[in-house]
Design a protein around this motif. Structure first.
Motif, short mmCIF file in Angstrom:
data_model
loop_
_atom_site.label_atom_id
_atom_site.label_comp_id
_atom_site.label_asym_id
_atom_site.label_seq_id
_atom_site.Cartn_x
_atom_site.Cartn_y
_atom_site.Cartn_z
N ASN A 64 0.59 -1.32 -0.27
CA ASN A 64 -0.16 0.12 0.04
C ASN A 64 0.89 1.06 0.33
O ASN A 64 0.66 2.99 -0.55
CB ASN A 64 -1.04 0.15 1.29
N LEU A 67 2.19 1.50 -3.31
CA LEU A 67 0.91 2.37 -3.94
C LEU A 67 0.64 3.54 -3.56
O LEU A 67 0.68 4.48 -5.10
CB LEU A 67 -0.18 1.82 -4.20
N TYR A 68 0.49 3.99 -2.71
CA TYR A 68 0.62 5.36 -2.78
C TYR A 68 1.85 6.17 -3.11
O TYR A 68 1.44 7.28 -4.24
CB TYR A 68 0.55 6.03 -1.21
N ARG A 70 3.76 5.52 -5.96
CA ARG A 70 3.61 5.86 -7.12
C ARG A 70 2.58 6.49 -7.96
O ARG A 70 2.79 7.47 -8.64
CB ARG A 70 3.69 4.04 -8.11
N LEU A 71 1.19 6.50 -7.23
CA LEU A 71 0.20 8.10 -7.23
C LEU A 71 0.76 9.28 -6.69
O LEU A 71 0.22 9.87 -7.86
CB LEU A 71 -0.86 7.47 -6.72
N LYS A 72 1.28 9.05 -5.88
CA LYS A 72 1.83 10.94 -5.89
C LYS A 72 2.53 11.49 -6.53
O LYS A 72 2.85 12.22 -7.32
CB LYS A 72 2.27 10.94 -3.99
N SER A 74 3.20 10.03 -9.76
CA SER A 74 2.83 10.28 -10.88
C SER A 74 0.89 11.42 -10.69
O SER A 74 0.91 11.92 -12.05
CB SER A 74 1.48 9.34 -11.44
N LYS A 76 -1.38 11.76 -9.43
CA LYS A 76 -3.49 11.39 -9.63
C LYS A 76 -3.18 11.69 -8.08
O LYS A 76 -4.45 12.11 -8.05
CB LYS A 76 -2.81 9.86 -9.64
N LEU A 77 -3.05 11.85 -6.82
CA LEU A 77 -3.21 12.13 -5.93
C LEU A 77 -3.97 13.22 -6.00
O LEU A 77 -4.55 13.51 -4.94
CB LEU A 77 -2.48 11.78 -4.54
N GLU A 79 -5.36 15.14 -8.34
CA GLU A 79 -6.29 14.57 -8.72
C GLU A 79 -7.74 14.98 -8.28
O GLU A 79 -8.49 14.99 -8.54
CB GLU A 79 -6.45 14.59 -9.97
#
Length: 89
Positions: A64, A67-68, A70-72, A74, A76-77, A79
């Motif tokens: 987790n 994943l956090y 990676r999203l940060k 990119s 996406k967090l 958004e």
């Protein structure tokens, strides 16, 4: 391995990380792992099952976190935060 056993924490008053050898090396756990690999009818102990459950929980937590991150990275967090706040127009 000796360096790991003698590891300390703290700078001014260092204390050992492992107060006893069994806390460093869980011999019954490793014995259960070996015996279950080579003995067909061997049942692992309750302690070993609890150890494996904790390991799965740590792996899930680490997944987790990855994943956090990676999203940060990119973006996406950001958004998602804007959508939840209803702003950013």
């Amino acid at each position: 391995m000796n360096q790991q056993v003698q590891a300390t924490k703290g700078k001014k008053n260092p204390k050992p990380v492992y107060t006893s050898f069994p806390k460093f090396y869980d011999r019954p756990y490793f014995e259960d792992q070996l015996r279950s690999a080579y003995e067909p009818g061997y049942q692992v102990s309750k302690r070993t099952r609890e150890h494996e459950q904790k390991a799965k929980a740590y792996d899930s937590f680490n997944a987790n976190i990855a994943l956090y991150q990676r999203l940060k990275a990119s973006g996406k967090l950001d958004e998602l935060r804007k959508r939840r706040k209803g702003g950013g127009k």
